[in-house]
Motif scaffolding. Sequence first.
Motif, PDB file in Angstrom:
ATOM      1  N   UNK A   1       0.740  -0.886  -0.036  1.00 15.88           N
ATOM      2  CA  UNK A   1       0.010  -0.145   0.030  1.00 15.88           C
ATOM      3  C   UNK A   1       0.815   1.334   0.061  1.00 15.88           C
ATOM      4  N   UNK A   2       0.254   2.345  -0.097  1.00 17.42           N
ATOM      5  CA  UNK A   2       0.946   3.610  -0.095  1.00 17.42           C
ATOM      6  C   UNK A   2       1.410   4.027   1.010  1.00 17.42           C
ATOM      7  N   UNK A   3       0.676   3.660   2.154  1.00 18.01           N
ATOM      8  CA  UNK A   3       0.848   3.872   3.461  1.00 18.01           C
ATOM      9  C   UNK A   3       2.220   3.060   3.962  1.00 18.01           C
ATOM     10  N   UNK A   4       2.203   1.762   3.538  1.00 20.28           N
ATOM     11  CA  UNK A   4       3.518   0.902   3.610  1.00 20.28           C
ATOM     12  C   UNK A   4       4.807   1.790   3.066  1.00 20.28           C
ATOM     13  N   UNK A   5       4.368   2.085   2.044  1.00 23.69           N
ATOM     14  CA  UNK A   5       5.778   2.584   1.121  1.00 23.69           C
ATOM     15  C   UNK A   5       6.211   3.858   1.525  1.00 23.69           C
ATOM     16  N   UNK A   6       5.141   4.835   1.888  1.00 24.34           N
ATOM     17  CA  UNK A   6       5.563   6.320   2.263  1.00 24.34           C
ATOM     18  C   UNK A   6       5.997   6.368   3.648  1.00 24.34           C
ATOM     19  N   UNK A   7       7.165   5.656   4.291  1.00 21.44           N
ATOM     20  CA  UNK A   7       7.506   5.656   5.547  1.00 21.44           C
ATOM     21  C   UNK A   7       8.820   6.089   5.758  1.00 21.44           C
ATOM     22  N   UNK A   8       9.404   6.762   6.623  1.00 22.19           N
ATOM     23  CA  UNK A   8      10.731   7.155   7.002  1.00 22.19           C
ATOM     24  C   UNK A   8      11.462   5.771   6.792  1.00 22.19           C
ATOM     25  N   UNK A   9      12.705   5.896   6.124  1.00 25.50           N
ATOM     26  CA  UNK A   9      13.647   4.457   6.001  1.00 25.50           C
ATOM     27  C   UNK A   9      13.242   3.881   4.775  1.00 25.50           C
ATOM     28  N   UNK A  10      12.654   4.218   3.882  1.00 18.53           N
ATOM     29  CA  UNK A  10      12.162   3.693   2.568  1.00 18.53           C
ATOM     30  C   UNK A  10      12.763   4.657   1.482  1.00 18.53           C
ATOM     31  N   UNK A  11      13.173   4.049   0.973  1.00 25.18           N
ATOM     32  CA  UNK A  11      13.871   4.848  -0.526  1.00 25.18           C
ATOM     33  C   UNK A  11      13.139   4.566  -1.884  1.00 25.18           C
ATOM     34  N   UNK A  12      12.151   5.508  -2.424  1.00 21.92           N
ATOM     35  CA  UNK A  12      11.537   5.228  -3.335  1.00 21.92           C
ATOM     36  C   UNK A  12      12.379   5.998  -4.532  1.00 21.92           C
ATOM     37  N   UNK A  13      12.457   5.304  -5.828  1.00 17.70           N
ATOM     38  CA  UNK A  13      13.102   5.720  -6.789  1.00 17.70           C
ATOM     39  C   UNK A  13      12.434   5.867  -8.122  1.00 17.70           C
ATOM     40  N   UNK A  14      12.743   6.895  -8.835  1.00 18.35           N
ATOM     41  CA  UNK A  14      11.786   7.385  -9.784  1.00 18.35           C
ATOM     42  C   UNK A  14      12.642   7.963 -11.154  1.00 18.35           C
ATOM     43  N   UNK A  15      12.041   7.647 -12.325  1.00 21.40           N
ATOM     44  CA  UNK A  15      12.849   8.304 -13.430  1.00 21.40           C
ATOM     45  C   UNK A  15      12.077   9.757 -13.544  1.00 21.40           C
ATOM     46  N   UNK A  16      12.795  10.687 -14.150  1.00 23.77           N
ATOM     47  CA  UNK A  16      12.445  12.155 -14.218  1.00 23.77           C
ATOM     48  C   UNK A  16      11.549  12.514 -15.406  1.00 23.77           C
ATOM     49  N   UNK A  17      10.703  13.384 -15.117  1.00 26.50           N
ATOM     50  CA  UNK A  17      10.013  14.144 -16.391  1.00 26.50           C
ATOM     51  C   UNK A  17       8.705  13.639 -16.707  1.00 26.50           C
ATOM     52  N   UNK A  18       8.325  12.428 -16.357  1.00 27.96           N
ATOM     53  CA  UNK A  18       6.989  11.734 -16.753  1.00 27.96           C
ATOM     54  C   UNK A  18       5.877  11.779 -15.565  1.00 27.96           C
ATOM     55  N   UNK A  19       5.122  10.750 -15.877  1.00 26.83           N
ATOM     56  CA  UNK A  19       3.960  10.405 -15.080  1.00 26.83           C
ATOM     57  C   UNK A  19       4.366   9.714 -13.758  1.00 26.83           C
ATOM     58  N   UNK A  20       5.485   8.782 -14.003  1.00 25.14           N
ATOM     59  CA  UNK A  20       5.942   8.290 -12.712  1.00 25.14           C
ATOM     60  C   UNK A  20       6.578   9.211 -11.412  1.00 25.14           C
ATOM     61  N   UNK A  21       7.275  10.322 -12.179  1.00 18.95           N
ATOM     62  CA  UNK A  21       7.705  11.353 -11.002  1.00 18.95           C
ATOM     63  C   UNK A  21       6.536  11.987 -10.504  1.00 18.95           C
ATOM     64  N   UNK A  22       5.572  12.319 -11.485  1.00 19.01           N
ATOM     65  CA  UNK A  22       4.402  13.141 -10.868  1.00 19.01           C
ATOM     66  C   UNK A  22       3.655  12.423  -9.923  1.00 19.01           C
ATOM     67  N   UNK A  23       3.419  11.205 -10.204  1.00 18.56           N
ATOM     68  CA  UNK A  23       2.621  10.353  -9.318  1.00 18.56           C
ATOM     69  C   UNK A  23       3.598  10.161  -7.685  1.00 18.56           C
ATOM     70  N   UNK A  24       4.956   9.929  -8.047  1.00 14.71           N
ATOM     71  CA  UNK A  24       5.684   9.791  -6.643  1.00 14.71           C
ATOM     72  C   UNK A  24       5.802  11.069  -5.873  1.00 14.71           C
ATOM     73  N   UNK A  25       5.702  12.353  -6.580  1.00 15.77           N
ATOM     74  CA  UNK A  25       5.905  13.568  -5.741  1.00 15.77           C
ATOM     75  C   UNK A  25       4.337  13.892  -5.239  1.00 15.77           C
ATOM     76  N   UNK A  26       3.325  13.360  -5.779  1.00 14.30           N
ATOM     77  CA  UNK A  26       2.131  13.479  -5.352  1.00 14.30           C
ATOM     78  C   UNK A  26       1.789  12.721  -3.929  1.00 14.30           C
ATOM     79  N   UNK A  27       2.385  11.797  -3.827  1.00 17.83           N
ATOM     80  CA  UNK A  27       2.127  10.891  -2.615  1.00 17.83           C
ATOM     81  C   UNK A  27       3.440  10.489  -1.930  1.00 17.83           C
TER      82      UNK A  27
END
Length: 276
Positions: free
Chosen positions: A154-180
């Motif tokens: 879940x997003x709650x399990x992902x968005x925690x201190x100690x977790x590193x979320x990686x993303x490629x720049x400029x597209x919908x992946x980055x847009x989604x990650x920055x929003x959540x």
Amino acid sequence: MKRAVTLSALACLLAVTAAAPAASGAPAPARRPAPAHGRQVSALDTVPRRGELRVCTTGDYRPFSYRDPGTGTYRGVDIDMARDLARSLDAKPRYVPTTWAGLVGDLSAGRCDIAMGGVSITLARARAVSFSEPTRTDGKTPIVRCADKDKYGTLEQIDRPGTTVIVNPGGTNEEFARAHIKHATLKVHPDNTTIFDEIIAGRADVMMTDASETRYQAKLHPELCSVHPDKPFTFSEKAYALPRGDHDFTAYVNQWVHLATHDGTYRKYENAWMGE
């Protein structure tokens, strides 16, 4: 007095008759419409004349578009589709390198006739370009090390201190990650072709991207698992981006996509790449 009135009426009648065009027994010729000035020339005409379909593509998004760094050749589901579209227009494809951040601008500036390669429809993009009929549905879902697949559902399990979320720049992946992502560490990796190696190496824990890409990358890397790809976090559709205002070309591409997605052509290419 009566005679004067009669003569006056006769004079008026003669004046009207003289001003009217001579009767010929046929209707007067219709006025030819003025030529349309400034009308946009459609790619439906220019591509066959040029013999070349210019395709903007990032080349970093398997299974849709991948540029081999050694040979410079492009491969993928949408590369196969681009070849077919060009052939239908008596042309050959020429691939124009672009980035996710620059894709819309390159298409709008006329550097290519169409953008292909796993492009997601978004309202922001639709303000600048047109989209064809969708080729498939998709949505954002996690890909993680298989050992961690139960930790990041879940997003709650992902968005925690100690977790590193990686993303490629400029597209919908980055847009989604920055929003959540508000509490986990967000790491931007510039090369989408090597980003999954970062997860394998332990330098990142999660990437959230389209389910189609997570499935494909999990097949390439047995160490990685796609998390609930059948129930992604979002709904999206993939399509081909086209110049806004070129209605003739858009109508043609729509008809071509409709046929390819109903006669088994698109599914055949996708199955060949997805191994299904």
